[in-house]
Design an enzyme around this catalytic site. Sequence first.
Site, PDB file in Angstrom:
ATOM      1  N   ASP A   1     -11.437   1.932   3.639  1.00  0.00           N
ATOM      2  CA  ASP A   1     -11.587   0.480   3.543  1.00  0.00           C
ATOM      3  C   ASP A   1     -13.061   0.077   3.458  1.00  0.00           C
ATOM      4  OD1 ASP A   1      -9.512  -1.276   3.244  1.00  0.00           O
ATOM      5  OD2 ASP A   1      -8.946  -1.301   5.357  1.00  0.00           O
TER       6      ASP A   1
ATOM      7  N   GLN B   1      -5.189  -1.731   9.637  1.00  0.00           N
ATOM      8  CA  GLN B   1      -4.838  -3.038   9.075  1.00  0.00           C
ATOM      9  C   GLN B   1      -5.313  -4.158   9.999  1.00  0.00           C
ATOM     10  OE1 GLN B   1      -3.272  -3.517   5.981  1.00  0.00           O
ATOM     11  NE2 GLN B   1      -3.741  -5.665   6.384  1.00  0.00           N
TER      12      GLN B   1
ATOM     13  N   LYS C   1       0.839  -1.200   0.000  1.00  0.00           N
ATOM     14  CA  LYS C   1       0.000   0.000   0.000  1.00  0.00           C
ATOM     15  C   LYS C   1       0.874   1.250   0.000  1.00  0.00           C
ATOM     16  CE  LYS C   1      -3.621  -2.614   2.211  1.00  0.00           C
ATOM     17  NZ  LYS C   1      -4.234  -3.086   3.445  1.00  0.00           N
TER      18      LYS C   1
END
Length: 280
Positions: free
Chosen positions: A119, A96, A52
């Site tokens: 997300d 994450q 990322k």
Amino acid sequence: MAKIIDGKALAKTIRGNLKSEVEDLKKNGIQPKLAVIMVGEDKASKIYVKNKSKACEELGIEYEEYLLKEETTMEELLNLIHKLNNDDKIHGILLQSPLPKHLNIDEAFREISPDKDVDGFNPVNVGKLCLNQDGFVSCTPNGVVKMLEEYNIPTEGANTVIIGRSNIVGKPLVQCLLNKNATVTVCHSKTKDIEKITQKADIVIAALGKPNFVKGDMVKEGSVIIDVGINRLDNGKIVGDIDFENVEKKASYITPVPGGVGPMTVAMLMSNVVKAAKKN
Ligand code: NAP
């Protein structure tokens, strides 16, 4: 023999387009910025986070990483999320997963501002997806849909079987495909006779995390096969949930692992960061 859906190439094109959008934003005084929070030392997470950060660098998106210790408390994590929510320079916040077991991931996702939830895991964005309203769609399902669109694979009325019902892949995929007028069946660990269900499918999407689970005799001739799975074998090899060698012989389209859904997930994340920056 199936045509390969080249997620790597498609993701590269998408990143190329996003790069010029980032340049335009910068010309207008907006510097897109993503903050990534990682708690603990999960090996796979480290690789994902690195991918990322590389993508951000390539596109000119600013990237800030918060690496928290394994023993971080919920209060400390929430304090950081609130601080990032209130920072005008940050457009996207990514937490994450997985988190260490003592932390409540649902609560953490709930606290990320829906406007910075790149997300798409905040319940507000999950709800918007269910209602087919504009919001942030989680990256892997969004990447799968984009692949189908780019390869002109019709979803309307398509008998589509998703194996897996996780909050981050299976469930949002159901909504994404319903929004595309597919007829969707979801299989999970309690489903009986999965092969009887997949054998009838026009599109099979495997997202269960079991190496080579979908065999050649489980799919019908000419079906479209999307492999979300990423499994590391004992010999270090990365494979998907589809028995690629045998399924490829029957399918019309198939995604490889690696080089399929994985790169699309990162591209869709970048797309969400750009969208968040534009909104602000
Ligand atoms: P997860 O949270 O472990 O969920 C797995 C799902 O598969 C669950 O719904 C489970 O059913 C179902 N399942 C497990 N064993 C099954 C079986 N034998 N038959 C039918 N269903 C079964 O996993 P996830 O986070 O969704 O990830 C799934 C896979 O996708 C993993 O390999 C992961 O690494 C990969 N992944 C890839 C990307 C990417 O960018 N390519 C992104 C995210 C995840 P129950 O609900 O009944 O337990």
